[in-house]
Structures are given as structure tokens and as C-alpha cells.
Scaffold this motif. Structure first.
Motif, PDB file in Angstrom:
ATOM      1  N   THR A 143       0.818  -1.223   0.000  1.00 36.25           N
ATOM      2  CA  THR A 143       0.000   0.000   0.000  1.00 36.25           C
ATOM      3  C   THR A 143       0.847   1.266   0.000  1.00 36.25           C
ATOM      4  O   THR A 143       1.728   1.442   0.847  1.00 36.25           O
ATOM      5  CB  THR A 143      -0.934   0.023   1.231  1.00 36.25           C
ATOM      6  OG1 THR A 143      -1.778  -1.136   1.185  1.00 36.25           O
ATOM      7  CG2 THR A 143      -1.801   1.273   1.241  1.00 36.25           C
ATOM      8  N   ASN A 148      -3.402  14.516  -8.036  1.00 39.27           N
ATOM      9  CA  ASN A 148      -3.473  13.280  -7.247  1.00 39.27           C
ATOM     10  C   ASN A 148      -4.214  12.161  -7.973  1.00 39.27           C
ATOM     11  O   ASN A 148      -3.886  10.987  -7.821  1.00 39.27           O
ATOM     12  CB  ASN A 148      -4.140  13.539  -5.896  1.00 39.27           C
ATOM     13  CG  ASN A 148      -3.164  14.086  -4.864  1.00 39.27           C
ATOM     14  OD1 ASN A 148      -1.963  14.006  -5.055  1.00 39.27           O
ATOM     15  ND2 ASN A 148      -3.680  14.642  -3.792  1.00 39.27           N
ATOM     16  N   ILE A 151      -2.694   8.496  -8.420  1.00 41.14           N
ATOM     17  CA  ILE A 151      -3.344   7.310  -7.849  1.00 41.14           C
ATOM     18  C   ILE A 151      -3.660   6.284  -8.930  1.00 41.14           C
ATOM     19  O   ILE A 151      -3.423   5.078  -8.748  1.00 41.14           O
ATOM     20  CB  ILE A 151      -4.620   7.720  -7.086  1.00 41.14           C
ATOM     21  CG1 ILE A 151      -4.222   8.497  -5.811  1.00 41.14           C
ATOM     22  CG2 ILE A 151      -5.456   6.502  -6.719  1.00 41.14           C
ATOM     23  CD1 ILE A 151      -5.376   9.222  -5.157  1.00 41.14           C
ATOM     24  N   LYS A 175      -2.227   2.439  -9.156  1.00 38.38           N
ATOM     25  CA  LYS A 175      -3.086   1.252  -9.271  1.00 38.38           C
ATOM     26  C   LYS A 175      -2.650   0.394 -10.471  1.00 38.38           C
ATOM     27  O   LYS A 175      -2.608  -0.835 -10.388  1.00 38.38           O
ATOM     28  CB  LYS A 175      -4.544   1.686  -9.440  1.00 38.38           C
ATOM     29  CG  LYS A 175      -5.099   2.475  -8.262  1.00 38.38           C
ATOM     30  CD  LYS A 175      -5.659   1.609  -7.179  1.00 38.38           C
ATOM     31  CE  LYS A 175      -7.008   1.061  -7.575  1.00 38.38           C
ATOM     32  NZ  LYS A 175      -7.558   0.210  -6.479  1.00 38.38           N
ATOM     33  N   LYS A 184      -1.806  -1.069  -3.906  1.00 42.98           N
ATOM     34  CA  LYS A 184      -3.034  -0.586  -3.278  1.00 42.98           C
ATOM     35  C   LYS A 184      -2.778   0.863  -2.839  1.00 42.98           C
ATOM     36  O   LYS A 184      -1.634   1.230  -2.555  1.00 42.98           O
ATOM     37  CB  LYS A 184      -3.416  -1.465  -2.085  1.00 42.98           C
ATOM     38  CG  LYS A 184      -3.837  -2.881  -2.490  1.00 42.98           C
ATOM     39  CD  LYS A 184      -4.417  -3.636  -1.323  1.00 42.98           C
ATOM     40  CE  LYS A 184      -4.835  -5.041  -1.727  1.00 42.98           C
ATOM     41  NZ  LYS A 184      -5.845  -5.058  -2.802  1.00 42.98           N
ATOM     42  N   VAL A 185      -3.835   1.661  -2.800  1.00 39.64           N
ATOM     43  CA  VAL A 185      -3.662   3.077  -2.495  1.00 39.64           C
ATOM     44  C   VAL A 185      -4.573   3.480  -1.342  1.00 39.64           C
ATOM     45  O   VAL A 185      -5.786   3.225  -1.369  1.00 39.64           O
ATOM     46  CB  VAL A 185      -3.970   3.966  -3.723  1.00 39.64           C
ATOM     47  CG1 VAL A 185      -3.814   5.441  -3.368  1.00 39.64           C
ATOM     48  CG2 VAL A 185      -3.051   3.609  -4.892  1.00 39.64           C
ATOM     49  N   VAL A 201      -5.720   6.958   0.805  1.00 38.43           N
ATOM     50  CA  VAL A 201      -5.679   8.413   0.702  1.00 38.43           C
ATOM     51  C   VAL A 201      -6.117   9.038   2.013  1.00 38.43           C
ATOM     52  O   VAL A 201      -6.969   8.496   2.726  1.00 38.43           O
ATOM     53  CB  VAL A 201      -6.549   8.960  -0.454  1.00 38.43           C
ATOM     54  CG1 VAL A 201      -6.066   8.439  -1.786  1.00 38.43           C
ATOM     55  CG2 VAL A 201      -8.015   8.649  -0.261  1.00 38.43           C
ATOM     56  N   ILE A 235     -10.656  11.482  -5.499  1.00 37.52           N
ATOM     57  CA  ILE A 235      -9.639  10.497  -5.126  1.00 37.52           C
ATOM     58  C   ILE A 235     -10.186   9.495  -4.108  1.00 37.52           C
ATOM     59  O   ILE A 235      -9.672   8.384  -4.002  1.00 37.52           O
ATOM     60  CB  ILE A 235      -8.343  11.160  -4.592  1.00 37.52           C
ATOM     61  CG1 ILE A 235      -8.587  11.944  -3.302  1.00 37.52           C
ATOM     62  CG2 ILE A 235      -7.712  12.037  -5.657  1.00 37.52           C
ATOM     63  CD1 ILE A 235      -7.318  12.470  -2.660  1.00 37.52           C
ATOM     64  N   SER A 295      -9.598   5.137  -4.661  1.00 40.15           N
ATOM     65  CA  SER A 295      -8.596   4.551  -3.763  1.00 40.15           C
ATOM     66  C   SER A 295      -9.148   3.310  -3.060  1.00 40.15           C
ATOM     67  O   SER A 295     -10.354   3.078  -3.024  1.00 40.15           O
ATOM     68  CB  SER A 295      -8.156   5.587  -2.732  1.00 40.15           C
ATOM     69  OG  SER A 295      -9.289   6.110  -2.055  1.00 40.15           O
ATOM     70  N   ASP A 296      -8.241   2.518  -2.482  1.00 35.89           N
ATOM     71  CA  ASP A 296      -8.642   1.295  -1.773  1.00 35.89           C
ATOM     72  C   ASP A 296      -9.017   1.565  -0.322  1.00 35.89           C
ATOM     73  O   ASP A 296      -9.891   0.916   0.230  1.00 35.89           O
ATOM     74  CB  ASP A 296      -7.494   0.282  -1.820  1.00 35.89           C
ATOM     75  CG  ASP A 296      -7.139  -0.107  -3.247  1.00 35.89           C
ATOM     76  OD1 ASP A 296      -7.899  -0.883  -3.837  1.00 35.89           O
ATOM     77  OD2 ASP A 296      -6.125   0.399  -3.770  1.00 35.89           O
ATOM     78  N   GLN A 304      -9.700   4.809   2.544  1.00 33.28           N
ATOM     79  CA  GLN A 304      -9.956   6.247   2.666  1.00 33.28           C
ATOM     80  C   GLN A 304      -9.894   6.671   4.132  1.00 33.28           C
ATOM     81  O   GLN A 304     -10.487   6.005   5.000  1.00 33.28           O
ATOM     82  CB  GLN A 304     -11.337   6.603   2.096  1.00 33.28           C
ATOM     83  CG  GLN A 304     -11.547   6.215   0.638  1.00 33.28           C
ATOM     84  CD  GLN A 304     -11.943   4.753   0.462  1.00 33.28           C
ATOM     85  OE1 GLN A 304     -12.585   4.159   1.318  1.00 33.28           O
ATOM     86  NE2 GLN A 304     -11.531   4.173  -0.657  1.00 33.28           N
ATOM     87  N   CYS A 343      -0.057   2.129   5.615  1.00 32.94           N
ATOM     88  CA  CYS A 343       0.753   2.312   4.410  1.00 32.94           C
ATOM     89  C   CYS A 343       2.159   1.742   4.546  1.00 32.94           C
ATOM     90  O   CYS A 343       2.771   1.818   5.618  1.00 32.94           O
ATOM     91  CB  CYS A 343       0.866   3.804   4.075  1.00 32.94           C
ATOM     92  SG  CYS A 343      -0.736   4.606   3.838  1.00 32.94           S
TER      93      CYS A 343
END
Length: 387
Positions: A13, A23, A27, A31, A36-37, A39, A48, A52-53, A55, A73
Motif C-alpha cells: 500500500t 493526485n 493514484i 493502481k 493498493k492506495v 488516501v 480520489i 482509492s482502496d 480512505q 501504508c
């Protein structure tokens, strides 16, 4: 083979914090690379959040939320030059933030930035520190007219600046000086602005992207293109300066150096910023690797890619008032690539950009001018004989 703890692998991540309009591109690139992202944003309706995965919503002073975000992360990216160094330091207690705070500190304080440039013997506009109104009257004798009064802290008063063309303009500064210290900077007349995007890896290796020519209206970027119309000597000097800056930074990732060239042909360094600006999006077609993938490679501990030159490309920004007028172009232009960001999050100002790969930058600029969408642009006099 044992995994390298400084490498972020597919499936792990990457965190993104900050409110930059780029952004979304960062992102989506992450991906595609298999990350994995997560935010962290203060804007619940931001686009965003949808892509994202993970939040995390919260204020930037909310240490509990910041800690949860950081612990999720494997590495965190800030793509926002307004993010505080204290926030980055706090996140660094719980995860890796490879960019560090060196460049943030330089960017956010104009006195620190100018001291950095002076240490490296770089040419910049003459300036003076201003605390009270009397300082302006004294400094203007050596700096001369016109001059610009700028807050030392970038972003103060929304970045409000005062253009001082004559002595009677100075009194307008009295209210501004109540909220902080400023610098008075000589306004160097120039027609052309440039930017150089650099990605620096964790082993101090770096890739310097080709020079971009930037066109501004009232401090807002409206057009950018590469290859730039520039003499080879000026181009080499800008690349040398960008290299020197990279040599003297404790920073990993992509940053942007902006320049302008005076009427007598002298190069002035304007600023350095730890983010991926709109102009750098031109490399989506102009090179084999763009600024977002290169940035993610640096953050993830991967070797940087050696760019292969692609197609000459023009970038044209879309402002909120342009949106209605571009709808005809949306239907008729078969070589305009439209990119929008934040259409649904109440964003004001620049809401997107158009990328136009082309065989002739000059003809493309004339085509843009011919739409009459972007008022007050005059490319013809400047660029008609370019190709």
C-alpha cells in the motif's frame, strides 16, 4: 530471495496525502503498477476517495487519524507543497516518507529558498526582507520599479502578492504587512517561462526530463509544451542547475524547477516545488515514461527509467469558465485528449487539461488560438515561425 524493506512491491500500500489536482493521475498510475492506495483528505467528496482502496478523512491536525493512515501504508507520498513539515515528521514515526521534509522547508519559506539558491550561486531576482512599510520605501531605492511584494510563507493570505509599479502603490501594502513578514522582489521583465521536472532516486540517481516551455496569464498556467523553443546553451544551463539542485537535496521523488529568461537572455531561477505540477503532465505522450510513474518508482525503491523521446506535445489547461465552451471541441477534435480532475468535488480554478500530441507545435498553438475559447492569448506573433 528476501524482500527488500525499502522496496514497495505490488499488492502493498502506497499512501497519498494532500489536495493536489494531480493526485487523481498519481493514484491511477499507482493502481496500474499494482499498488493498493490509501488516501488521506479533508474533502469527503473528492474524486480520489472514489478511486482509492482505503480512505481516511480528517483534518491535518487529527493525529489519531493520521496515525491510522500511516500504519496502513508501506510508504506515504505527499503531493502538495502546502503540507506542513510537522505532519510529514509525524507520519514518519509510523511509516516511510521517502521525500523527507528538506524540499518542503525550502519551498514554503521564500527566505530559506533564496538562501539555498545563493549557496549554490544561482541567479535570481534581487530582493529585500520587509517587516514594515518603511522597509519598502528604503528597499525600492536599490531594487527599483517595478517590484513585487510576496509573503515569505507561501500560501499566506491565499498567496496574495502586490505589484508595485510606482511610489503611490506602496501604501497599498500597509494592511498586508499586519499578518507577517514579506520579501520585496525586483520584477524582471521576461516573455518566456520554463520548467524542468526532475526525479531523484534514493541513491541520488536522477532523471532530468526535457525542458518545458510554459505560458502564463495572471500567474495561472494556460499552456505548456515540449520540446521547448529554446537555445541549446540556455537548455544546457537549466539542466545543469536542475542537476545541482538535485545534488544538494535530501529528497526522493519528482520535483519541479521553474525558470524565466530575461529580455537580455539571462536565466533566473524562480522556485522549486516538491510536487507534480500540471505542466509535467505533457510527458504522457512526449516521453516513454511520465512524471507520475517515475515518482512512484523512486518512492517504491525501483530503478528510474531512462526516458525515450516520444511525440511533441502541447498541454492546454481548462478553467471552470472554459468548460461550456470546450464542449464543441470535445465533439470535433480527433487528436485532443481531455483529462478532468475534481469535476464533482466543487473544485474552482483549473479543472482539467487537454493533451495534444502533434507534428507541429506551432500549428497546434495556432489551432488553439483559432478556437477563441481562451481569451487574450496571442500565439501567432510568438510561435508562428517556430517549426
Amino acid at each position: 530471495m528476501l524482500a527488500n524493506e525499502n522496496v514497495v512491491y505490488p499488492g502493498q500500500t502506497v499512501g497519498v496525502i494532500g489536495e493536489s489536482i494531480s493526485n487523481l493521475s498519481l493514484i491511477t498510475t499507482a493502481k496500474k503498477m499494482g499498488f493498493k492506495v490509501a488516501v488521506y483528505s479533508s474533502n469527503e467528496s473528492s474524486d480520489i476517495m472514489q478511486v482509492s482502496d482505503f480512505q481516511y478523512m480528517g483534518d491535518y491536525t487529527d493525529k489519531s487519524s493520521l496515525k491510522m493512515f500511516a500504519e496502513r501504508c508501506d510508504a506515504v507520498i505527499y503531493n502538495d507543497d502546502q503540507i506542513g513539515s510537522d505532519i510529514v515528521d509525524y507520519l514518519s514515526q509510523y511509516t516511510r516518507v521517502p521525500q523527507n521534509t528538506d524540499l518542503l522547508d525550502i519551498n514554503q519559506d521564500r527566505l530559506i529558498e533564496r538562501s539555498f539558491f545563493e549557496t549554490l550561486n544561482m541567479n535570481m531576482a534581487p530582493y529585500a526582507t520587509i517587516i514594515e512599510l518603511e522597509d519598502i520605501y528604503q528597499a525600492i531605492n536599490s531594487i527599483g520599479y517595478p517590484a513585487i511584494l510576496k509573503p515569505i510563507q507561501r500560501g499566506l493570505l491565499g498567496g496574495q502578492e502586490l505589484y508595485i509599479e510606482k511610489q503611490s502603490d506602496i501604501v497599498k501594502a500597509s494592511g498586508m504587512l499586519d499578518v507577517g513578514t514579506y520579501i520585496l522582489e525586483s520584477y524582471v521583465k521576461h516573455d518566456i517561462d520554463y520548467s524542468v521536472v526532475v526525479t531523484r532516486g534514493e541513491n541520488s540517481d536522477r532523471v532530468i526530463f526535457p525542458v518545458i516551455e510554459d505560458i502564463y496569464q495572471r500567474s495561472r498556467l494556460i499552456t505548456a509544451f515540449t520540446p521547448a523553443k529554446i537555445e541549446s546553451g540556455l537548455e544546457k544551463e537549466m539542466i545543469r542547475i536542475a542537476n545541482e539542485i538535485a545534488n544538494n537535496l535530501d529528497y526522493v521523488g519528482t520535483f519541479e524547477v521553474s525558470f524565466y529568461v530575461s529580455e537580455n537572455g539571462s536565466i533566473y531561477v524562480n522556485k522549486i516545488a516538491p510536487n507534480m505540477g500540471i505542466a509535467g503532465s505533457v510527458f504522457e505522450y512526449a516521453l516513454s515514461v511520465d512524471q507520475f510513474e517515475q515518482h512512484l518508482r523512486a518512492i517504491a525503491g525501483l530503478p528510474l527509467m531512462k526516458p525515450i523521446v516520444g511525440i511533441p506535445t502541447v498541454l492546454q489547461t481548462i478553467n471552470e469558465q472554459d468548460y461550456g465552451r470546450i464542449q464543441t471541441q470535445w465533439v470535433i477534435k480527433d487528436n485532443w485528449h481531455f483529462n478532468f480532475y475534481g469535476l464533482n468535488d466543487g473544485r474552482h480554478g483549473t479543472i482539467g487539461h487537454i493533451l495534444i500530441p502533434t507534428e507541429s507545435i506551432a500549428k497546434t498553438l495556432m489551432q488553439i488560438e483559432g478556437t477563441n475559447i481562451w481569451n487574450n492569448i496571442d500565439f501567432e506573433a510568438k510561435y508562428k515561425k517556430m517549426d
